[in-house]
Structure formats: C-alpha cells, structure tokens
Design an enzyme around this catalytic site. Structure first.
Site, short mmCIF file in Angstrom:
data_model
loop_
_atom_site.label_atom_id
_atom_site.label_comp_id
_atom_site.label_asym_id
_atom_site.label_seq_id
_atom_site.Cartn_x
_atom_site.Cartn_y
_atom_site.Cartn_z
N CYS A 93 17.35 39.45 71.46
CA CYS A 93 17.46 39.73 70.03
C CYS A 93 18.24 41.03 69.85
CB CYS A 93 16.08 39.86 69.41
SG CYS A 93 16.12 40.25 67.66
N CYS A 254 22.38 39.19 62.26
CA CYS A 254 21.98 38.60 63.55
C CYS A 254 22.84 39.16 64.68
CB CYS A 254 22.03 37.08 63.54
SG CYS A 254 21.35 36.32 65.05
#
Length: 334
Positions: A93, A254
């Site tokens: 992530c 993202c």
C-alpha cells in the site's frame, strides 16, 4: 474498567485515505517469525479477530485501512509492515507506507537518517521522508516494487441497459489492478459518480478473475486482481478512482495504482522515463510520480516507479475490549 485488549494506534490520512498504524499492544508471539509475508499469513490464521476489532465498526468503518508493524526478516529492511482493511489483507500500500513513516517519525518511534527500507509482503520498498526543522514530515517519496502489464482484454458489460465492450488492462504494481477508462462507462471521475463506480468496480474485478488466470511472469506465483482503477485524462493531472475489497473506495490517488498507471502509460508510449506525472484522486488530492528506470525481462517491460505525497496524523488511540461487550465487531454493508 476491564479489558481483554489494550492496543495503541496512530491514525493518519494520506490524501484523505486513512491508515490506522498499530504501534503497541499486540501479542506478536501469536504470529512471530519469518518474513513479513509469513507473519501476515500467520496473523490471518491466528489473530484475524484483531483485524476485525480494529477495522470494522464500532471502532472503524467500511473504508478503514490499517497497518501492522512487525520485525523484518530482510537484513536490508529497517521496519516490516503488512496492511489490513475491512475485507482482509493487501500485499502492499503506497499511501499506507507514507502514513506509517509519517506516524513513526513524528511520534519518535523512528529517527531516520535518509531513506527507510520497508519489508512488505510484496517485497522491499524505500520511503524517503522530507523532514522539516521542527520534526514534521512534509512529504514522503516511496520507491515501489517493480511494475508491469500482465494482460489486456475486453469485457462485454451491460451499462444502463446498453451492451458495451469495456477495455481492461491488468497491471501488477505490488497489487494487481484492472485498469479501465472511465469513458467506457460514460461517466467522469467525480464524487457524484462514486456509487456507480463501486458497483462497476466490483463487477469488473469479478469478471476479469473469472475470465483469466494470472501469474507472476518471474516467480510463477498465482495472482488475483484485487483492485479496479477507473481513470480519465486531465489537462493538469490525470484523475482516478480505485475500488477494492468489498467495495471500498480509495480517497487518495492510490500509491500502487499510480505506479501501475504510469507503467500502463509507458507501455502505450505516453509517458517517458523521468517525466513528471501528476495523479489526482476522486476528492482532488494529488500524488506526484515518475518512472525511475525501465528494463525488459521475459518479454515484459518492467518499470521502477516512485511516488511522492503527504500524510498527516489525525488521532492517537488506545483500543479496549470490555469482556462483557458482546458487540466485538460488525459491519452492515452488503
């Protein structure tokens, strides 16, 4: 006051997307030993109740995200971390790495002299914080694991009663993305269209995984699409909205998705190595990125990408669980 758990955490947001960084209170003997990936898998088997406690209601919500710090196995790594959300676990992530490093530096857990090497289930990444004179982390630059396009396909879909052929590119960037132009759904990336993109995103992901089997071209490991990224070009920055898990929406641009998008653009000869790239989320927050290098291996164009963004501490918590409380964790989403 009685409690069965006493877990310390620092909450951050990166471009609007939360990361709950667990800093203390876990009994790591339940899942200790081996690589971060092995510890993550053991945590999933032995301690998933803690993920649910921290991420689901009443302490979290459908779109909550978290990070579990563990000892790294790689000699080159400074810290180890794996990521949790309402639906389970993620290999990597980008926004979470920014949140973790910001939280650890600003609370004194970490005093880096340069870049920090982080072991994740997807491999080693580096995070280079820019720290002001007063100790605040202004930006974090993350050098991601390598990225590459896995496949391209089309999906026949019913959109508002019309039969439409939707182009999909499958890209690996630490997570596996189905990347789809928002124009295929005749919608702009905007908050008002979020519900529609969630429905389409879950359907696209399921359909792509049903249509094809994917494997890492270098390790042979089986891969599964776990994110859908809808994108559209912009004059100053490209925009995107990423749907993951059971329909969660990334409020940030993202991190791994930005790396994947740069990789896709390079494969289409639309982004050069070193060229600055600006990526904007559905709420208007931005990451900056660039491709550091490109090589060709086993018939694939492999990129080395980096992203830069900012995270901010928003809360510090001590999470408790009264043994008399029957509402351990829950969600009401469908």
């Amino acid at each position: 006051m009685q409690t069965d758990v006493l877990i310390e955490a620092v909450d951050t947001h990166t471009g609007g997307e939360p990361t709950r960084v667990v800093t203390g209170g876990l009994n790591k003997d339940r899942f200790a030993g081996g690589s971060v990936e092995e510890q993550r898998d053991r945590f999933r088997e032995q301690a998933d109740d803690l993920r649910r406690l921290l991420i689901k209601e009443p302490r979290g919500h459908d779109d909550m995200y978290g990070a579990i710090l563990v000892p790294p196995a790689a000699e080159a790594a400074d810290i180890g971390v794996f990521f949790i959300d309402n639906g389970g676990y993620k290999d990597l992530c980008g926004h979470g790495i920014m949140g973790v490093v910001t939280a650890l530096v600003e609370t004194g857990y970490l005093n880096p002299d340069g870049a920090v090497t982080v072991e994740t289930p997807a491999g080693l990444v580096t995070a280079d914080p820019e720290i002001s004179d007063d100790g605040q982390v202004e930006h974090v630059t993350v050098e991601n694991v390598t990225s590459y396009v896995l496949d391209s396909m089309t999906l026949p879909m019913d959109i508002d009663g019309d039969s439409v052929t939707v182009p999909v590119d499958v890209v690996y960037a630490g997570n596996v993305f189905a990347m789809v132009p928002a124009t295929a759904f005749d919608r702009h990336v905007a908050p008002d269209n979020t519900d529609a993109f969630v429905d389409y995103g879950v359907e696209v992901r399921e359909r792509v995984n049903e249509a094809s089997e994917f494997e890492d071209p270098f390790s042979g490991e089986e891969l599964v699409v776990d994110h859908t990224e809808f994108y559209e070009p912009g004059a100053d920055a490209d925009r995107n909205i990423v749907v993951f898990s059971a329909g969660a929406v990334d409020r940030s641009p993202c991190g791994t998705g930005t790396c994947g998008k740069m990789t896709l653009l390079h494969s289409k000869e639309e982004l050069a190595v070193g060229e600055p790239y600006r990526h904007e989320s559905v709420i208007g927050t931005r990451f900056e990125g660039r491709l550091r290098a490109v090589e060709h291996r086993a018939g694939h164009t492999v990129t080395n990408a980096e992203i830069r963004g900012s995270a901010y501490i928003v809360a510090k918590h001590t999470f408790l669980l009264d043994p008399a409380d029957s509402v351990h964790s829950f969600d009401i989403s469908t």
